[in-house]
Motif scaffolding. Sequence first.
Motif, PDB file in Angstrom:
ATOM      1  N   ARG A 222     -10.374 -23.481   2.175  1.00  0.00           N
ATOM      2  CA  ARG A 222     -10.073 -23.224   3.588  1.00  0.00           C
ATOM      3  C   ARG A 222     -11.011 -22.158   4.147  1.00  0.00           C
ATOM      4  O   ARG A 222     -11.532 -22.302   5.254  1.00  0.00           O
ATOM      5  N   SER A 223     -11.209 -21.104   3.397  1.00  0.00           N
ATOM      6  CA  SER A 223     -12.100 -20.029   3.847  1.00  0.00           C
ATOM      7  C   SER A 223     -13.528 -20.529   3.996  1.00  0.00           C
ATOM      8  O   SER A 223     -14.236 -20.170   4.943  1.00  0.00           O
ATOM      9  N   VAL A 224     -13.950 -21.373   3.059  1.00  0.00           N
ATOM     10  CA  VAL A 224     -15.299 -21.946   3.128  1.00  0.00           C
ATOM     11  C   VAL A 224     -15.437 -22.794   4.395  1.00  0.00           C
ATOM     12  O   VAL A 224     -16.429 -22.691   5.126  1.00  0.00           O
ATOM     13  N   ALA A 225     -14.440 -23.632   4.649  1.00  0.00           N
ATOM     14  CA  ALA A 225     -14.477 -24.493   5.833  1.00  0.00           C
ATOM     15  C   ALA A 225     -14.505 -23.662   7.116  1.00  0.00           C
ATOM     16  O   ALA A 225     -15.266 -23.958   8.049  1.00  0.00           O
ATOM     17  N   ASP A 226     -13.676 -22.625   7.177  1.00  0.00           N
ATOM     18  CA  ASP A 226     -13.645 -21.766   8.371  1.00  0.00           C
ATOM     19  C   ASP A 226     -14.983 -21.060   8.572  1.00  0.00           C
ATOM     20  O   ASP A 226     -15.462 -20.925   9.703  1.00  0.00           O
ATOM     21  N   SER A 227     -15.588 -20.607   7.480  1.00  0.00           N
ATOM     22  CA  SER A 227     -16.875 -19.920   7.567  1.00  0.00           C
ATOM     23  C   SER A 227     -17.964 -20.855   8.071  1.00  0.00           C
ATOM     24  O   SER A 227     -18.774 -20.494   8.940  1.00  0.00           O
ATOM     25  N   LEU A 228     -17.980 -22.082   7.557  1.00  0.00           N
ATOM     26  CA  LEU A 228     -18.970 -23.067   8.010  1.00  0.00           C
ATOM     27  C   LEU A 228     -18.742 -23.445   9.467  1.00  0.00           C
ATOM     28  O   LEU A 228     -19.698 -23.623  10.227  1.00  0.00           O
ATOM     29  N   HIS A 229     -17.486 -23.537   9.854  1.00  0.00           N
ATOM     30  CA  HIS A 229     -17.172 -23.857  11.255  1.00  0.00           C
ATOM     31  C   HIS A 229     -17.712 -22.773  12.178  1.00  0.00           C
ATOM     32  O   HIS A 229     -18.271 -23.061  13.249  1.00  0.00           O
ATOM     33  N   THR A 230     -17.544 -21.523  11.797  1.00  0.00           N
ATOM     34  CA  THR A 230     -18.064 -20.409  12.596  1.00  0.00           C
ATOM     35  C   THR A 230     -19.579 -20.510  12.742  1.00  0.00           C
ATOM     36  O   THR A 230     -20.126 -20.328  13.835  1.00  0.00           O
ATOM     37  N   LYS A 231     -20.270 -20.812  11.628  1.00  0.00           N
ATOM     38  CA  LYS A 231     -21.726 -20.947  11.673  1.00  0.00           C
ATOM     39  C   LYS A 231     -22.145 -22.083  12.603  1.00  0.00           C
ATOM     40  O   LYS A 231     -23.079 -21.950  13.405  1.00  0.00           O
ATOM     41  N   LEU A 232     -21.460 -23.208  12.515  1.00  0.00           N
ATOM     42  CA  LEU A 232     -21.787 -24.362  13.356  1.00  0.00           C
ATOM     43  C   LEU A 232     -21.500 -24.061  14.823  1.00  0.00           C
ATOM     44  O   LEU A 232     -22.294 -24.410  15.707  1.00  0.00           O
ATOM     45  N   ALA A 233     -20.378 -23.403  15.090  1.00  0.00           N
ATOM     46  CA  ALA A 233     -20.022 -23.060  16.471  1.00  0.00           C
ATOM     47  C   ALA A 233     -21.022 -22.071  17.068  1.00  0.00           C
ATOM     48  O   ALA A 233     -21.231 -22.052  18.294  1.00  0.00           O
ATOM     49  N   ASP A 234     -21.642 -21.269  16.204  1.00  0.00           N
ATOM     50  CA  ASP A 234     -22.648 -20.294  16.658  1.00  0.00           C
ATOM     51  C   ASP A 234     -24.050 -20.898  16.746  1.00  0.00           C
ATOM     52  O   ASP A 234     -25.034 -20.172  16.941  1.00  0.00           O
ATOM     53  N   GLY A 235     -24.146 -22.211  16.555  1.00  0.00           N
ATOM     54  CA  GLY A 235     -25.437 -22.873  16.717  1.00  0.00           C
ATOM     55  C   GLY A 235     -26.158 -23.198  15.435  1.00  0.00           C
ATOM     56  O   GLY A 235     -27.343 -23.556  15.455  1.00  0.00           O
ATOM     57  N   GLY A 236     -25.469 -23.091  14.293  1.00  0.00           N
ATOM     58  CA  GLY A 236     -26.097 -23.409  13.014  1.00  0.00           C
ATOM     59  C   GLY A 236     -26.546 -24.853  12.941  1.00  0.00           C
ATOM     60  O   GLY A 236     -26.001 -25.728  13.642  1.00  0.00           O
ATOM     61  N   ASP A 237     -27.539 -25.132  12.124  1.00  0.00           N
ATOM     62  CA  ASP A 237     -28.090 -26.476  11.974  1.00  0.00           C
ATOM     63  C   ASP A 237     -27.086 -27.356  11.223  1.00  0.00           C
ATOM     64  O   ASP A 237     -26.863 -27.192  10.014  1.00  0.00           O
ATOM     65  N   PHE A 238     -26.474 -28.293  11.947  1.00  0.00           N
ATOM     66  CA  PHE A 238     -25.406 -29.111  11.366  1.00  0.00           C
ATOM     67  C   PHE A 238     -25.918 -29.908  10.172  1.00  0.00           C
ATOM     68  O   PHE A 238     -25.280 -29.964   9.112  1.00  0.00           O
ATOM     69  N   GLU A 239     -27.086 -30.534  10.332  1.00  0.00           N
ATOM     70  CA  GLU A 239     -27.615 -31.392   9.267  1.00  0.00           C
ATOM     71  C   GLU A 239     -27.936 -30.591   8.009  1.00  0.00           C
ATOM     72  O   GLU A 239     -27.649 -31.028   6.887  1.00  0.00           O
ATOM     73  N   GLU A 240     -28.509 -29.419   8.180  1.00  0.00           N
ATOM     74  CA  GLU A 240     -28.827 -28.575   7.028  1.00  0.00           C
ATOM     75  C   GLU A 240     -27.564 -28.142   6.300  1.00  0.00           C
ATOM     76  O   GLU A 240     -27.482 -28.183   5.064  1.00  0.00           O
ATOM     77  N   ILE A 241     -26.561 -27.722   7.073  1.00  0.00           N
ATOM     78  CA  ILE A 241     -25.297 -27.277   6.472  1.00  0.00           C
ATOM     79  C   ILE A 241     -24.613 -28.439   5.762  1.00  0.00           C
ATOM     80  O   ILE A 241     -24.054 -28.287   4.667  1.00  0.00           O
ATOM     81  N   ALA A 242     -24.651 -29.635   6.378  1.00  0.00           N
ATOM     82  CA  ALA A 242     -24.024 -30.805   5.758  1.00  0.00           C
ATOM     83  C   ALA A 242     -24.708 -31.151   4.431  1.00  0.00           C
ATOM     84  O   ALA A 242     -24.039 -31.452   3.433  1.00  0.00           O
ATOM     85  N   ARG A 243     -26.047 -31.116   4.415  1.00  0.00           N
ATOM     86  CA  ARG A 243     -26.770 -31.435   3.177  1.00  0.00           C
ATOM     87  C   ARG A 243     -26.421 -30.455   2.049  1.00  0.00           C
ATOM     88  O   ARG A 243     -26.272 -30.842   0.894  1.00  0.00           O
TER      89      ARG A 243
END
Length: 331
Positions: free
Chosen positions: A207-228
Motif C-alpha cells: 500500500r505504501s509503495v502504491a501511494d508513493s508511486l501515485h504521488t510521483k505520477l500525480a507530480d508529473g512523473g514519467d508513467f511509462e518509466e515507472i510502469a516498466r
Amino acid sequence: MKALSSYLTPVRACGAWLLMTLTGGGAACAQAPQEATQDRMVAKVNGAPILVSDLKQVTDAQTQGIRYQFADDPTKLANEMAAVKLNALDTLIDCQLLADEFYKIGGVMKPEFLEQDLTQIIQMGFRGDREAFMADLAQNGLALEKFRELRERILIMNVMRARIAGTVEVTEESLQEHYEKNLRRWSGPGKVKLHTVTISKKTADARSVADSLHTKLADGGDFEEIARKSSADSHATRGGEWNWLDPTDLTGTVSEVVLATKQGEISEVIEQLDAFIIVRVDDRQEGDPKPFESVKNEVTKSLMDEVSKGRIAERMIHLRAAADIQRMGAD
C-alpha cells in the motif's frame, strides 16, 4: 437464501404486499424496546429519541450484507461501508420524520400487516424456514421484536415516499427531452486507451509503495518509466500501455474508475483483492447513442424516477425545516 440485511435497507418504493390504511385517528410513533431506554441518544426528532442501539443495529445489518457483496472488491467495499455509516443517522431521522407524517394523516400499521410482512420475508428470503430466519436474527444480534420495529419504520418510510411521489405522468415530448438531455446515458461505453501501474499485494508494504508511486505520477512523473520499473502486470514491458478496449470488460471497481476518470487524468489508487492499481486514461472514443425507440422503456423509468425523487427530496427539505431535530453525535 437472502441476506437479512436486505430487509433492513430502506428503498424508495414499497412492495405490493404492504398495506396501509388511513383512519380518522392518529397513533404514537413506534418506540424502541424497553431494554434500549438506557442507550445514549444520538438524535431527537420532534421529541422522539434515536438511540445508539438503533444506529448500530441498522448499520451492522447493512454492513454485513455489504461485506458479503463486495468481498472481492476492497475499494468498493470501503466506499460502501463509509457511505452506510455516513448516511445511517440521516436515514433514521428521515424515517422518524416520515413516521410523524404518517401518523398525522391517520396512518395505521396494523399488527396483521406486520405479520404478513414477516411471513413474506420468511417465505421469500428463507424458503419458508422460520427456524433459519430466527437463527439469522440471532446471528445479527437482533431480537424478533426489534426486527419488527425496524421493519415497521422502514415500511412506513417507504409507504410515505411512495405517497409523496404520487402518480407520475410523462408525455412523448418530455421523454424525448429527457433522452436528448442524457444522451451519454443511452450510449454504449465506447472505447478507452489507458496506462496502468499494478503493485502486487505480495510486495512488501504494498500500500505504501502504491501511494508513493501515485504521488510521483500525480507530480508529473514519467508513467511509462515507472510502469516498466515497478508494475507487476502483463503491460509493464510496454510502459503500462493498453490497446483500445471496452471499459466494461475490466473488473468491478477498475471499470467504474475508468469510466469516471477524465481523459488525461490519473486515478486514485484502486485496491483489488490481490493488487493495487493506478490508471491513467489517455484517450476516449464515445459510444454511439442507442435509438430512442430502443431505449424508450429505460428513458420512461429514468424520467419517472427523477420526478419521484425530486418530489420526495422537496418534501423532505420542508419536513426537516419544520421539525425540531437535535443531533447529539453518533460517535
